[in-house]
Design a protein around this motif. Structure first.
Motif, short mmCIF file in Angstrom:
data_model
loop_
_atom_site.label_atom_id
_atom_site.label_comp_id
_atom_site.label_asym_id
_atom_site.label_seq_id
_atom_site.Cartn_x
_atom_site.Cartn_y
_atom_site.Cartn_z
N GLU A 123 0.88 -1.17 0.00
CA GLU A 123 0.00 0.00 0.00
C GLU A 123 0.92 1.22 0.00
O GLU A 123 1.87 1.26 0.78
CB GLU A 123 -0.85 0.03 1.27
N PHE A 150 1.35 5.59 -0.13
CA PHE A 150 0.69 6.83 0.26
C PHE A 150 1.62 8.02 -0.01
O PHE A 150 2.84 7.88 0.00
CB PHE A 150 0.39 6.83 1.77
N TYR A 200 1.97 11.70 1.91
CA TYR A 200 1.55 12.61 2.97
C TYR A 200 2.21 13.96 2.71
O TYR A 200 3.29 14.05 2.15
CB TYR A 200 1.98 12.08 4.35
N LEU A 237 -2.67 13.20 5.09
CA LEU A 237 -2.70 12.36 3.90
C LEU A 237 -3.06 13.19 2.67
O LEU A 237 -4.02 13.97 2.70
CB LEU A 237 -3.72 11.23 4.07
N ARG A 284 -3.61 8.13 -1.70
CA ARG A 284 -3.14 6.75 -1.57
C ARG A 284 -3.41 6.05 -2.89
O ARG A 284 -4.38 6.35 -3.58
CB ARG A 284 -3.84 6.04 -0.42
N TYR A 292 5.98 13.55 1.81
CA TYR A 292 6.53 12.28 2.25
C TYR A 292 5.81 11.13 1.54
O TYR A 292 4.58 11.07 1.53
CB TYR A 292 6.35 12.08 3.76
N ASN A 331 3.24 0.55 3.32
CA ASN A 331 3.13 -0.55 4.27
C ASN A 331 2.56 -1.79 3.60
O ASN A 331 2.01 -1.74 2.49
CB ASN A 331 2.38 -0.18 5.54
N PHE A 384 8.23 5.51 6.10
CA PHE A 384 8.26 6.80 5.39
C PHE A 384 9.60 7.02 4.70
O PHE A 384 10.65 6.59 5.21
CB PHE A 384 8.05 7.96 6.38
N LEU A 392 11.07 10.31 9.58
CA LEU A 392 10.01 9.76 10.42
C LEU A 392 10.25 8.27 10.64
O LEU A 392 10.28 7.49 9.68
CB LEU A 392 8.65 9.91 9.72
N THR A 405 -3.29 0.90 7.79
CA THR A 405 -3.71 1.01 6.39
C THR A 405 -4.80 2.04 6.22
O THR A 405 -5.13 2.41 5.10
CB THR A 405 -4.20 -0.35 5.86
N THR A 449 -6.31 5.96 6.83
CA THR A 449 -5.72 7.29 6.88
C THR A 449 -5.26 7.59 8.29
O THR A 449 -6.01 7.42 9.26
CB THR A 449 -6.77 8.34 6.45
N GLN A 450 -4.01 8.00 8.41
CA GLN A 450 -3.45 8.40 9.69
C GLN A 450 -3.69 9.89 9.89
O GLN A 450 -3.37 10.70 9.01
CB GLN A 450 -1.94 8.13 9.71
#
Lengths: 109, 113
Positions: free
Chosen positions: A32, A34, A36, A46, A49, A86, A90, A99, B43, B99, B101-102
């Motif tokens: 997956e 993303f 950010y 976010l 994705r 960034y 995962n 990251f 990070l 998985t 959204t953070q």
């Protein structure tokens, strides 16, 4: 081990020019991915994705499994796009996010 | 909805001391993750808690520990502080895990002298 590489620490472009922020990853399965973003004095949030396949604020990113890349693109940069970006990865299944070290995008008027 | 809150926002400690940082997630979120952010390493994931259980742990020494309470609030503790622990500590919450959204908090800036 999973790894995310963002080769550019800083990218400066002129307003209206195309933008491409590079992200390469090392992972053997189907990750997956993303993007950010952190705008000045704001929280990390976010942007998009890969599973959503949507365009946010004019940005798109395509997962290229052959090249293990997930580059972020926008055809015409705006000053408000200036921020820290960034890339993150995962395993599907609630494993930790990994990251990249980030790329600072500066859009010059 | 109120966002993720972290307290305190700034801390100055000396080597050898210990410190506790707090994170309150978005209401309804059950997953809380902690990250250390430094200029050199970027990070780095510390740990994730879900329903009061540590579900994932990063590659940090045992001096770094955490816990989560029944209301999903989380704390992290760093014992025997070292100069290299100076960093911005971010927490992020999500509804069910990494998985999703953070949603990040503003961070706690820890300086170790």
């Amino acid at each position: 081990a999973q790894r995310v590489t963002q080769p550019e620490k800083l990218l400066s472009v002129f307003k209206g020019a195309p933008v491409e922020l590079k992200c390469n990853y090392s992972y053997s399965g189907s990750p997956e991915l993303f993007w950010y973003v952190q705008y000045s004095r704001q929280r990390l949030q976010l942007l998009l994705r890969h599973i959503s396949r949507e365009s946010i604020k004019g940005f798109t990113a395509d997962l290229n499994k052959g090249e293990t890349s997930f580059h972020l693109k926008k055809p015409f940069a705006q000053e408000e796009d200036s921020a820290m970006y960034y890339c993150a990865l995962n395993d599907p299944g609630n494993t930790p996010l990994v990251f990249g070290k980030g790329t600072r995008l500066s859009v010059i008027a | 909805k109120a966002g993720v809150t972290q307290t305190p926002r700034y801390l100055i400690k000396t080597r050898g001391q210990q410190v506790t940082l707090s994170c309150s997630p978005i209401s309804g979120h059950r997953s809380v993750s902690w990250y250390q952010q430094t200029p050199g390493q970027g990070l780095q994931f510390l740990f994730e808690y879900f329903s009061e259980t540590q579900r994932n742990k990063g590659n940090f020494p045992g001096r770094f520990s955490g816990r989560q309470f029944s209301n999903s609030r989380s704390e992290m503790n760093v014992s025997t502080l070292e100069l290299g622990d100076s960093a911005l500590y971010l927490c992020a919450s999500s509804s069910s895990g990494t998985t999703d959204t953070q949603y990040f908090g503003p961070g706690t800036r820890l300086t170790v002298l």
